[in-house]
Structures are given as C-alpha cells and as structure tokens.
Scaffold this active site. Sequence first.
Site, mmCIF file in Angstrom:
data_model
loop_
_atom_site.group_PDB
_atom_site.id
_atom_site.type_symbol
_atom_site.label_atom_id
_atom_site.label_comp_id
_atom_site.label_asym_id
_atom_site.label_seq_id
_atom_site.Cartn_x
_atom_site.Cartn_y
_atom_site.Cartn_z
ATOM 1 N N ASP A 248 9.743 -1.477 5.460
ATOM 2 C CA ASP A 248 9.906 -2.226 4.210
ATOM 3 C C ASP A 248 11.080 -1.621 3.471
ATOM 4 O O ASP A 248 11.431 -0.458 3.680
ATOM 5 C CB ASP A 248 8.637 -2.293 3.341
ATOM 6 C CG ASP A 248 7.911 -0.986 3.151
ATOM 7 O OD1 ASP A 248 8.574 0.070 3.076
ATOM 8 O OD2 ASP A 248 6.672 -1.001 3.049
ATOM 9 N N GLU B 4 1.517 11.210 10.836
ATOM 10 C CA GLU B 4 1.914 12.085 9.727
ATOM 11 C C GLU B 4 1.395 13.526 9.826
ATOM 12 O O GLU B 4 0.893 14.088 8.859
ATOM 13 C CB GLU B 4 1.477 11.459 8.394
ATOM 14 C CG GLU B 4 2.039 10.063 8.180
ATOM 15 C CD GLU B 4 1.606 9.421 6.870
ATOM 16 O OE1 GLU B 4 0.795 10.013 6.134
ATOM 17 O OE2 GLU B 4 2.082 8.298 6.581
ATOM 18 N N HIS C 164 9.748 3.349 5.669
ATOM 19 C CA HIS C 164 9.628 2.868 4.288
ATOM 20 C C HIS C 164 10.894 3.369 3.588
ATOM 21 O O HIS C 164 10.948 4.523 3.159
ATOM 22 C CB HIS C 164 8.365 3.429 3.633
ATOM 23 C CG HIS C 164 7.110 3.048 4.357
ATOM 24 N ND1 HIS C 164 6.645 1.760 4.392
ATOM 25 C CD2 HIS C 164 6.246 3.775 5.115
ATOM 26 C CE1 HIS C 164 5.543 1.702 5.113
ATOM 27 N NE2 HIS C 164 5.280 2.912 5.563
ATOM 28 N N GLU D 218 6.656 0.439 10.424
ATOM 29 C CA GLU D 218 6.169 0.050 9.087
ATOM 30 C C GLU D 218 7.327 -0.278 8.153
ATOM 31 O O GLU D 218 7.339 0.137 6.988
ATOM 32 C CB GLU D 218 5.324 1.184 8.483
ATOM 33 C CG GLU D 218 4.179 1.635 9.381
ATOM 34 C CD GLU D 218 3.279 2.688 8.751
ATOM 35 O OE1 GLU D 218 3.373 2.927 7.539
ATOM 36 O OE2 GLU D 218 2.475 3.270 9.497
ATOM 37 N N ASN E 93 3.469 8.888 15.121
ATOM 38 C CA ASN E 93 4.003 8.046 14.041
ATOM 39 C C ASN E 93 4.181 8.871 12.756
ATOM 40 O O ASN E 93 3.308 9.685 12.420
ATOM 41 C CB ASN E 93 2.993 6.908 13.775
ATOM 42 C CG ASN E 93 3.529 5.801 12.900
ATOM 43 O OD1 ASN E 93 4.595 5.255 13.169
ATOM 44 N ND2 ASN E 93 2.777 5.455 11.853
HETATM 45 C C1 XIL Z 1 -1.184 1.802 3.477
HETATM 46 C C2 XIL Z 1 -1.716 0.402 3.230
HETATM 47 O O1 XIL Z 1 -0.614 -0.493 3.270
HETATM 48 C C3 XIL Z 1 -2.414 0.338 1.906
HETATM 49 O O2 XIL Z 1 -3.052 -0.925 1.736
HETATM 50 C C4 XIL Z 1 -3.468 1.449 1.790
HETATM 51 O O3 XIL Z 1 -4.006 1.449 0.507
HETATM 52 C C5 XIL Z 1 -2.843 2.804 2.082
HETATM 53 O O4 XIL Z 1 -2.206 2.762 3.353
HETATM 54 N N1 XIL Z 1 1.741 4.983 6.175
HETATM 55 C C6 XIL Z 1 0.809 4.436 7.028
HETATM 56 C C7 XIL Z 1 0.039 3.249 6.618
HETATM 57 O O5 XIL Z 1 0.710 4.892 8.176
HETATM 58 O O6 XIL Z 1 -1.266 3.246 7.142
HETATM 59 C C8 XIL Z 1 -0.015 3.129 5.111
HETATM 60 O O7 XIL Z 1 -0.661 1.889 4.788
HETATM 61 C C9 XIL Z 1 1.361 3.215 4.520
HETATM 62 C C10 XIL Z 1 1.970 4.551 4.832
#
Ligand code: XIL
Length: 375
Positions: free
Chosen positions: A287, A174, A256, A285, A220
């Site tokens: 979802d 990020e 996401h 990641e 990422n």
């Molecule tokens: C999130 C976790 O799922 C949570 O449990 C934590 O509180 C915050 O981080 N991007 C990422 C991940 O790269 O590391 C994040 O994970 C979600 C967004």
Amino acid sequence: MKKTIITSLFTLLLVACGGGSDSTDNSQSGQQKDQQNQDTEVVFDNLSSLAEFPIGVSVPAGQYANSILNSEARKQIVLQHFSQISAENIMKMDALQPNQGQFSFNHADNLINFANNNGIGVHGHVLLWHSQVPNWMKSFSGDKQQWLTMMKTHITTVATHFAGQVESWDVVNEAFLDNGLYRSIGDSGSVWYQNIGAEFIQEAFVAASQADPNADLYYNDYNLSSSSSKINAVVAMVEDFQTRNIPIDGVGFQMHVTSSYPSDDTIKAHFKKIVDLGLKVKITELDVRMNANSQHQQVSDAILKLQQQRYFDIVSAYLEAVPAAQRGGITIWGISDADSWILNLYDQEDWPLLFDENFNEKPALQGVAQALNND
Ligand code: XIL
C-alpha cells in the site's frame, strides 16, 4: 495475455499536472521510460491477466462487517481483477485457535471455498507472528520444549488443514527489528523468541514443510525494502538455512511504503539480495501512503497522479529486479481506501489503495497495469 494500448489524452493531461517520478535517483533512461508509459493508457478488463504471476489482494471476511462474502462491490472487484487473495485477519493465530486445542476453521473455509470456486488462489497469512496471538498463548506457561510443542501443534494443524488449498504461506512474520536484531522483549516483543529463542524460526519452517510439502514457504516482514540492517539479517538467516537444509522458498516484502520512501533504487537492490540467494520474492502487503506528513485535507488529482507513478515505479522495480521464475507475485493490502488498515493505524485521512471509498478505479490501478503491460 491482453495487451491493448491506446494513447490517452487523459493521462497526458495528468502528467502535465505534475506526475513525474517522485524519486530523485532514477537513471535518465529510467525516467524516459517512465514518462513514455505515463502517456499511454492500458485498456484491460482484468488486472491479473496482465501478469504471469499472482496478482493478489488482502480481503476482510468472517465476522468483519466489510467481509467480501457479504459485499457485492468488494466481491466484484476481487473477481474481476485479482488471481489470489490473502485473508486480512481470519487466518491469523487468534482467529484459528482462539482457545487451546480448539481450532476454528469455518470462516477461513468459507473464504477459501469462495476462492476455489472462482479460480482464485490463496496465499496463507500467517502461521506464526508475535501479534494477533490469542491470550491463552501469551499466558502459556511451560518450558522451552512445551512452547515448541505448542507452537508446532498450531502450525502443523493449520498447515495440514489447508494443504492443497493454499499456494503459499507466510510461515513466520516480522521476527526481526529494523536494526537487524531479533524481535525479543518490549511492547511488541515476540513470545516465540522469548520462550524458545531464535530457533523458533527454523522449527516453524520445518513444521510447515512437513505439513504441506507443496506450498511455497515465505519469511515475511516490513521495511525489508528500506532497512539494510533488516534485509541483511534476513539474508544471513536464509544463507544459514540453506547450509543446513532448512526449507524456505521465498521472502515476502510487505511494502507498506510512502509516496517517496524508499527510493526505487533501494527497493531494487533489496529485491536483488533475495534473488541472488535463488529464492522467490513476493510483495505481500503493498500500500502507498499519500498523506504520511498529514499535509493533505483531501485527495486531489495531483496526489492521485503521483500515486499512479509510485505504483508504476514499484511494480516496474519488481519486474526489473526479479526474474520471471522467481516472482512469487504482488499482493495489495486491501481493496478500497475506505477499508485500509492505514487509516486506523495513523488515525488520519489517506488513500493508499487501487480503489476509492466508492469502489471506483483510481489512477493507481492504471499505474500497476502500465508497469505489468510493459513487461
Ligand atoms: C493488519 C490488518 O490489516 C488489520 O485489519 C489488523 O487490525 C492488524 O493487522 N503486517 C501484517 C498484516 O503482516 O497482518 C497486518 O494486517 C498489517 C501489517
């Protein structure tokens, strides 16, 4: 690879309940193909056996109450369906170096031992991020050189410790904003950019590569599948790295996403930009929010069916846009809906994952299987 297909009245019924493609820009042939695949149920014991690339899941471990190591239900799902894990939190900077010079590897070692003992791979998450940074780092005082040394000490120590045990790393997470500018000041600014400047990114990749030459190294970020400014900034960064021989193997698309945004065509086009650079593409990641507009009090069959279609479409987009040799894998961000970070983030009901709060398989799992089976 197991590829047994039977016709399922169940899925036929669900299609009738409104499970058409939720994006408006599918080609006719794409729609026909999707429809066809919604009519057949894939029978499988093990989701990851349907793919030639890692099928991952992020897992809680360590001190977290829902640690997979203390939860038979979660552990069984991971063992049955996934070929790779990412630590949801316990390999982040604050977890691994809570105090300067004091590295804390026990929890991560336990998790990785579990993975290794069960033939499951590990995607390392994450060497460098602006978030979940320990307080001592945030208040570190030093000039640019001292910041660089502090940053590289973390990366080198961590990547050296786990070398040989992780298949890949999210090296930098990020670093860009959605408008394509570097994340710098403000509430969610980056102490790395503020104290080192943009070169912190290349320095992180060089340090990671020296410490673990065999791991695939990823940049990422989120919204890479939706924001053209952001993906273009990453493309420009990679092109610059390539002209100067800075090591980078792939780009991680967090993904996401919601049930309808971004469109399949945009997702494919953005994957293709990275494919064209010769890099690997990894969905890191995934979802799928089903209640982004807060319109649902509870989940329904229609919502679950729409989600099945959406997971099918995303995995299909990946398979269509990314050639086999450039597929870094697909990771789902969590096991069960009950544990999903999305519920806390938005403080409302949602059902973003492949297993429900009772650890039962959801139609979304079938959507992923149908797409993989199609390949
Ligand atoms: C999130 C976790 O799922 C949570 O449990 C934590 O509180 C915050 O981080 N991007 C990422 C991940 O790269 O590391 C994040 O994970 C979600 C967004």
